[in-house]
Design a protein around this motif. Sequence first.
Motif, mmCIF file in Angstrom:
data_model
loop_
_atom_site.group_PDB
_atom_site.id
_atom_site.type_symbol
_atom_site.label_atom_id
_atom_site.label_comp_id
_atom_site.label_asym_id
_atom_site.label_seq_id
_atom_site.Cartn_x
_atom_site.Cartn_y
_atom_site.Cartn_z
ATOM 1 N N GLY B 34 72.959 34.330 69.413
ATOM 2 C CA GLY B 34 73.402 35.442 70.228
ATOM 3 C C GLY B 34 73.096 36.753 69.558
ATOM 4 N N PRO B 35 73.083 37.829 70.329
ATOM 5 C CA PRO B 35 72.758 39.142 69.777
ATOM 6 C C PRO B 35 73.844 39.611 68.815
ATOM 7 N N THR B 202 73.608 31.418 64.124
ATOM 8 C CA THR B 202 72.434 32.136 63.619
ATOM 9 C C THR B 202 71.903 33.102 64.665
ATOM 10 N N HIS B 203 71.273 34.117 64.170
ATOM 11 C CA HIS B 203 70.681 35.111 65.041
ATOM 12 C C HIS B 203 69.224 34.729 65.334
ATOM 13 N N GLY B 240 63.640 36.551 73.841
ATOM 14 C CA GLY B 240 64.686 37.475 73.419
ATOM 15 C C GLY B 240 65.955 37.236 74.212
ATOM 16 N N TYR B 241 67.033 37.972 73.815
ATOM 17 C CA TYR B 241 68.331 37.746 74.446
ATOM 18 C C TYR B 241 68.517 38.590 75.706
ATOM 19 N N ALA B 242 67.665 39.587 75.860
ATOM 20 C CA ALA B 242 67.900 40.635 76.860
ATOM 21 C C ALA B 242 68.236 40.070 78.243
ATOM 22 N N GLU B 243 67.438 39.092 78.639
ATOM 23 C CA GLU B 243 67.589 38.509 79.968
ATOM 24 C C GLU B 243 68.966 37.886 80.179
ATOM 25 N N LEU B 244 69.413 37.156 79.123
ATOM 26 C CA LEU B 244 70.676 36.441 79.230
ATOM 27 C C LEU B 244 71.885 37.371 79.173
#
Lengths: 480, 246
Positions: B34-35, B202-203, B240-244
């Motif tokens: 996760g971010p 973890t990132h 990347g995480y952006a979408e989620l």
Amino acid sequence: MSEPLTVAEQVQALNKYEAGFVTDIESDKAPKGLNEDIIRFISAKKNEPEWLLEWRLKSFEHWKKMPEPQWAKISHPPIDYQDAYYYSAPKAKLNSLDEADPKLLETFEKLGVPMRERARLAGVAVDVVFDSVSVATTFKEDLNKLGIIFCSISEAIRDHPDLIKKYMGSVVPFHDNKHACLNSAVFTDGSFVFIPEGVRCPMELSTYFRINEINTGQFERTLIIAEKGAYVSYLEGCTAPMRDENQLHAAVVELIAHEDAVIKYSTVQNWYPGDENGKGGIYNFVTKRGLCAGARSKISWTQVETGSAITWKYPSCVLKGDDSQGEFYSVAITNNFQQADTGTKMIHMGARTRSRIIAKTISAGKSDSTYRGLVKILAGADGARNYTQCDSLLVGDECGAHTVPYIESKNPRAKLEHEATTSKISDDQLFYCQQRGLSEEEAVALIVNGFCREVMQNLPMEFAVEAQKLIAISLEGSVG
Amino acid sequence: MLKIKNLTAEIDGKQILNGLDLEVKAGEVHAIMGPNGAGKSTLSYVLSGRDGYDVTGGTAELDGINLLDLNPNERAAAGLFLAFQYPVEIPGVGMTNFLKTALNSIRKARGQNELEALDFLKILKSRQKELGIADDMLKRAVNVGFSGGEKKRNEVLQMAMLEPKFCILDETDSGLDIDALKIVADGVNKLRAPDRGFLVITHYQRLLDYIVPDVVHVLAKGKIVKTGGAELAKELEAKGYAELVA
Ligand SMILES: Nc1ncnc2c1ncn2[C@@H]1O[C@H](COP(=O)(O)OP(=O)(O)O)[C@@H](O)[C@H]1O
Ligand SMILES: [Mg+2]
């Protein structure tokens, strides 16, 4: 029943009584208060020579005029010196450990004090329970063979008057300060150690093995002499909690190290600190000083101070011999309402004299603790060096820790270094330890012991283990 | 094994976990990705009982034991272990002494006898060997002067010594170069066992090349927003995480 004797009458009676004050002393107690008669009574009780009585009386005269020391950051109501006993005979011994205070026994358990020690410390008559007398006797014989004298100061006054006359009061003069002056007037017992030239004392000398130690805590007097090239390590006190009905304690310790001699003096002080509301507890006003008389001599003080309601204590070194060394390693812990003002004085007189001060101060609860140290370099102390490190650790938000270093240098070529830190036990450290299974109290004890490591590692091994547990016990209730 | 239901928690009155559900079975390794600021560390602290992290709702059980009722040390004794993102230094406390004190506290709490020095050292030696940890590290004070890699290996050593049921690793990969990462991952893999669960936070996906998870979750804004297999980590790496998070 006959009328009780007045003090003066008792003194008279004693003077008539030639031998065997040892048995007669059993039931005696001087009345409350402090006056010339009481001092005569003490001296007579101990069958002392005339010169010593004179010395006591001289001290008493001086004491009456002396002001209380004012510099320490401690506070207490004025001491009523007339409301105290200055002589009481040894307390009745217990017949077995079962008669001892259960709280005391519980603490022995926590400290892991060996069974045989427990009985002795709790005041069980030695001959009833175990063979410590024979242990002590065996030790004494070993020491005798080497010419080492280790006995009570009363015995030394009787058997080695020349040494006493020469050295007693030579490092701490009777008029040094009001507390030392009082001790000089009324001291009741203590230890005497003499190590002859070139002899290395083969064992740690400790008050544990002294036979005559009962009830000497209040005005104890210790004198240790190490002749040329001699070595001795001396342990004072014990980790077991020490209770005493007498609130005021004023001890004097004098050390003399001749050429190339080394004296290591370790203390664990655990007098009753008072309860968690600040009621009761011992006032411990101690004067300890060592004289490095000879070239290349060395005196090292190590102290772990956890007890007493008030601690006022500055074990010091007078570095007279060229190339002599003084060390002071200290852990002072205060909790609840305890107050401690402790530190050291290093007086550099000889050339190339060196001193090292490591002081660890831990305050918890509502307590207040001060490190007060003086490093004094006299003009003749060419090339003298001092290193001082004072670290304070705070446990909680209501306590205080202070560092007061005084430096007086009359020699521009002396080198002095001073480092000081103050820190708090961090929540991160506590949580880390707790996550590994330690309770909050165990975590605090572990972190504090780590903080004190440099000092603790100077203690003799067996003592260090007990002292570690003692630190844990004295911090009980400081968190949560 | 670990069952978290509708967990909500706040710090200083600010809600960080927003109804989090998670179940890890014995023997499984779950990854949480996760971010930054999603609440990953918060979850690990809430589970381990750190002060200042207030649970406002929901439950968390380890083998039927309600973790949220226990002190941090009781949770440790119940078998929960947290490998810290930033292991703290404890000056003057030797590693060996620290490990022995910790192990014996836990053994005592579990009703086992405390280990004598000799028996303890035997266990320590064998764990040390398995994990390839040098003697030198054990002679130093806890984490004092340790490199980033040493600190993380030290966490794995402690994990091995305390034999927990359930391990949370919070960004164990952060600050490690690839060699150090491999060593740490290798240590963790050795501890994988049918009766032990892992939560690997973890990132980056990189760690999961070495500790291959059974399940991957995405944590965003204080809740699990997506769950999948090991391939989900790869997907996140690419997109990347952006979408989620959006
Ligand atoms: N001690 C704290 N006090 C206040 N806010 C905090 C504290 N710790 C974390 N937060 C906040 O909680 C949120 C989640 O943080 P954290 O759990 O550390 O995220 P992550 O580990 O996923 O990066 C962030 O918004 C952060 O700012
Ligand atoms: Mg984090």
